[in-house]
Write a protein that holds these residues in place. Sequence first.
Motif, PDB file in Angstrom:
ATOM      1  N   HIS A   1       0.995  -1.175   0.199  1.00  0.00           N
ATOM      2  CA  HIS A   1       0.292   0.048   0.063  1.00  0.00           C
ATOM      3  C   HIS A   1       0.939   1.352   0.009  1.00  0.00           C
ATOM      4  O   HIS A   1       0.349   2.166  -0.738  1.00  0.00           O
ATOM      5  CB  HIS A   1      -0.923  -0.004   0.832  1.00  0.00           C
ATOM      6  N   ASP A   2       1.654   0.852   1.290  1.00  0.00           N
ATOM      7  CA  ASP A   2       2.630   2.263   0.860  1.00  0.00           C
ATOM      8  C   ASP A   2       3.044   2.798  -0.323  1.00  0.00           C
ATOM      9  O   ASP A   2       3.813   3.745  -0.983  1.00  0.00           O
ATOM     10  CB  ASP A   2       3.566   2.356   2.249  1.00  0.00           C
ATOM     11  N   HIS A  58       1.364   4.909  -2.254  1.00  0.00           N
ATOM     12  CA  HIS A  58       1.876   6.469  -1.957  1.00  0.00           C
ATOM     13  C   HIS A  58       3.074   7.170  -2.805  1.00  0.00           C
ATOM     14  O   HIS A  58       2.848   8.330  -2.850  1.00  0.00           O
ATOM     15  CB  HIS A  58       2.252   6.831  -0.411  1.00  0.00           C
ATOM     16  N   GLU A  65      -5.528   9.583   0.785  1.00  0.00           N
ATOM     17  CA  GLU A  65      -6.686   8.317   0.673  1.00  0.00           C
ATOM     18  C   GLU A  65      -6.802   7.909  -0.441  1.00  0.00           C
ATOM     19  O   GLU A  65      -6.960   6.657  -0.711  1.00  0.00           O
ATOM     20  CB  GLU A  65      -6.381   7.337   2.337  1.00  0.00           C
TER      21      GLU A  65
END
Length: 287
Positions: A136-137, A141, A182
């Motif tokens: 996810h990170d 991101h 997010e």
Amino acid sequence: MTTAPVTYGGSRRPPRGDYSIARPDYTCDQAWDRYAPQQHALYARLYARQQKLVGGRACDEFLQALAQLDMGAQIPRFEDVCERLGRATRWQIVAVPGLIPEDAFFRLLAHRRFPVTVWLRTPEEFDYIVEPDLFHDLFGHVPLLFNPVFADYMQAYGEGGLKAQRRNALELLARLYWYTVEFGLIDTAQGLRVYGAGILSSPGELTRALTDPSPLRVGFDLRRVLRTVYEIDDFQRIYFVIDGFNQLFEQTAQDFAPIYEQLLPLPPLPPDRMQPGDRRFGVNSTA
Ligand SMILES: [Fe+2]
């Protein structure tokens, strides 16, 4: 400062990650050599699936950076990502054992350091994981940190977080992060696109966010966002749409102190109801 474990959203489940390896600022070494071949393979599978899904759904800025990063074959070494990110926007990524306290998080962002979790989900969590993991990170991101305007917004958010702590307004400011970094959508000439990492790293939410008619899609308005509650463990019932990253940066560059003063006494808004003044967006016809 001690490096106590942190759990997600007040969850009672035990925290994931080894906090004994963290420095006082909660960063740690990535220890890349300790990833097992199965973990590299799992990462590569997660990446390949998601890479297919983001085409035509993610914003161009994300897609371009993702293509250039080309980090899907195995879990990348953070130092390699850092070098390229540093050249592009003077940001770095730093390894952390898992979730970190807000104070430490804001400090890192304010210094243009983005924390990336060192552990990867298990194969059983291939489709869904509640807390942020390495995939996810990194996937969600890091690509947008290559965009200069978004990169500056993230730093400003960190600085704003440190100020919000002193004004007891963290709950309000957390909503801004949630509904932009997010779960943000962006309006483009081609239709709505996704820029929020929580959507970009989730197969289910990515296919739903642009075409499912049930969630609300409302034009970004700072006060509206700060008042709107969110849920951490279900698909979102509302998405906020920005016109561009400049709008995001400009609307959030102002002093939040008078806004907090005005909003703190007001009741929060539910995520599933239109409010007076909302600018509603329809779904994309194709995505
Ligand atoms: Fe995230």
